[in-house]
Structures are given as structure tokens and as C-alpha cells.
Design an enzyme around this catalytic site. Structure first.
Site, PDB file in Angstrom:
ATOM      1  N   GLY A 279       0.811  -1.198   0.000  1.00  0.00           N
ATOM      2  CA  GLY A 279       0.000   0.000   0.000  1.00  0.00           C
ATOM      3  C   GLY A 279       0.848   1.253   0.000  1.00  0.00           C
ATOM      4  CG  ASP A 280      -0.476   4.388   2.533  1.00  0.00           C
ATOM      5  OD1 ASP A 280      -0.554   3.263   3.074  1.00  0.00           O
ATOM      6  OD2 ASP A 280      -1.089   5.370   2.958  1.00  0.00           O
TER       7      ASP A 280
END
Length: 260
Positions: free
Chosen positions: A157-158
Site C-alpha cells: 500500500g502506502d
């Protein structure tokens, strides 16, 4: 190799070396990979070697292609497909190796856990394509700022992690984390959009904050969530009270579920 390369190789075999030679190309499905050359002082020794030479060159081509395939698969298994950074598997293996080395040689490690603030808003408003391009630009900025000071990985993800070996000076680590945040301050331009990024970073140290890879990652994660809770775009180092606060919050959540 090209035809010119092949002709040059044949010329070397026939003119530059003493004795006679037989040569067969080592071919892949796409190009020539090399050559098998058999030398003999007596030309009679080269008779009836054509079939053997071709078989050997085919086996050599298969071995080279298999080795290349293995290297590509190994690279893919350890690399994040989107950013080209090391992935979670690579990072966790590296962290385990470095913890073992740090225990034996008695030096400090630092684990930085970085999570982008409000990245979901980018995906939800502009779509996942823009979000992916945004993450690529973020990874480039973080890599450029980190340089050789540590190993940067994207673990999903981030979320990004950094491992710094021989982290003797905690002030240097905190300054490094602040520089990573600073690298994201200027707008990131993606497909006509000027996007602004910020992140929250948590730091844990070996051996003070944990002596196992899982504990170090968990505590860096706890420190990162404390940074988010205190306003985002901050750097926080792990403190023991963060564990008790997280445990209390989980206990309250469980009681609320039971109460409902």
C-alpha cells in the site's frame, strides 16, 4: 550475438589459435548466447564430433536460459512490482540477518516505519492509476533523500520501511527521518495534478526497543501511529508507554463490541 560477432568468433577460432577447431553456436530462442569451440592439434580428432558438439551446445543454451529464468524469478520475488524497491519479503529477511549480525557484533540498528497521510483520498478521488503513479514518485523522492544511508522498502500500500545499520547516533536517525518528510513537501505532479504528500514516521532501535525483527517492526509501527495521533507529518521514536496505551485502546474496543 550479431552476425558480425559470430563471424569474428569463427575467425578467432580458425586463425588465432594453433591446431584445428570445430565450433557450434549456443542459441536461445531469441539470439546467440555464445559458442562451444573444440580444439585439436590433429584434424582427425575432430571427426565425428558434430553431433556431440550440437548436443553440448543445446545443453549449454538450456542451462544459461534456466539460470537467467531463476535470476528473474528471484528478483521478482524480492522486488515490489510497482516501485522497483525491495518488498516486504526482502526487508524481513534482511532485518533478520542484520539483527543476528548486530547481536553478534553488538551494534545498534534503526527501523523506520513510514506511512503516507491520507493517501486513500488520492485513490478515492483520482483513481488507482494516479495513485500508483503518485507512489512511484514518492518512492523516487525517498530513495534520493536516503541515498546510501539505509535500505528503503515498500511493504504494501502506502507503507514504507527503512533499515539503518550501525545507527550509533539517534540524533542522526531523527534528522534522517525529518529529511525524508522534507523530501515530500514540494508538490508531486501526476497527469496534470499537483498533489501534496506528507507522512508519519515511527522509529524503533535494536536492542533498546526490541531484540527480534517482529518486535522492532511492531514498535516502529506503534510509534508511527502515535505520530498520526498527534497530528501527522511527524516523527516519533518508540517509548514503552506506547505499548500500554495500545493495549488499553484494544481492551476498550473489545469491551465496546461486547457491550453493543
Amino acid at each position: 550475438g550479431t552476425d558480425e560477432w559470430w563471424q569474428h568468433l569463427c575467425s578467432i577460432a580458425s586463425n588465432c589459435l594453433q591446431g584445428d577447431s570445430a565450433i557450434a553456436p549456443v542459441r536461445s530462442r531469441i539470439c546467440r548466447l555464445g559458442a562451444v569451440i573444440l580444439f585439436a592439434r590433429d584434424p582427425k580428432e575432430l571427426s565425428n564430433t558434430e553431433g556431440w558438439l550440437e548436443t553440448f551446445s543445446d545443453l549449454a543454451a538450456a542451462a544459461i536460459e534456466n539460470a537467467g529464468l531463476y535470476e528473474r524469478l528471484e528478483h521478482q520475488a524480492k522486488t515490489d512490482a510497482l516501485t522497483g524497491l525491495p518488498n516486504r519479503l526482502y526487508f524481513e529477511n534482511l532485518l533478520e540477518e542484520q539483527v543476528n549480525a548486530a547481536q553478534a557484533q553488538q551494534y545498534r540498528l534503526a527501523v523506520l516505519y513510514l506511512d503516507l497521510d491520507r493517501f486513500k483520498h488520492v485513490n478515492d478521488t483520482l483513481g488507482h492509476r494516479v495513485g500508483d503513479l503518485f507512489l512511484k514518485q514518492v518512492s523516487l523522492r525517498l530513495s534520493a533523500e536516503l541515498n546510501t544511508a539505509g535500505t528503503l522498502a515498500r511493504i504494501g500500500g502506502d507503507e514504507f520501511t527503512v533499515l539503518v545499520e550501525h545507527a550509533r547516533d539517534k540524533r542522526f536517525i531523527e534528522e534522517l527521518a525529518a529529511r525524508l518528510l522534507g523530501s515530500l513537501r514540494s508538490p508531486i505532479r501526476v497527469e496534470g495534478h499537483a498533489l501534496f504528500a506528507s507522512a508519519s514516521i515511527g522509529i524503533s532501535y535494536f536492542p533498546e526497543d526490541g531484540e527480534t525483527p517482529s518486535t522492532l517492526q511492531k514498535n516502529a509501527d506503534s510509534a508511527m501511529y502515535r505520530a498520526k495521533a498527534e497530528g501527522r507529518n511527524l516523527v516519533k521514536s518508540f517509548a514503552s508507554e506506547m505499548d500500554s496505551t495500545a493495549a488499553a485502546a484494544m481492551g476498550i474496543e473489545q469491551l465496546l463490541h461486547r457491550g453493543l
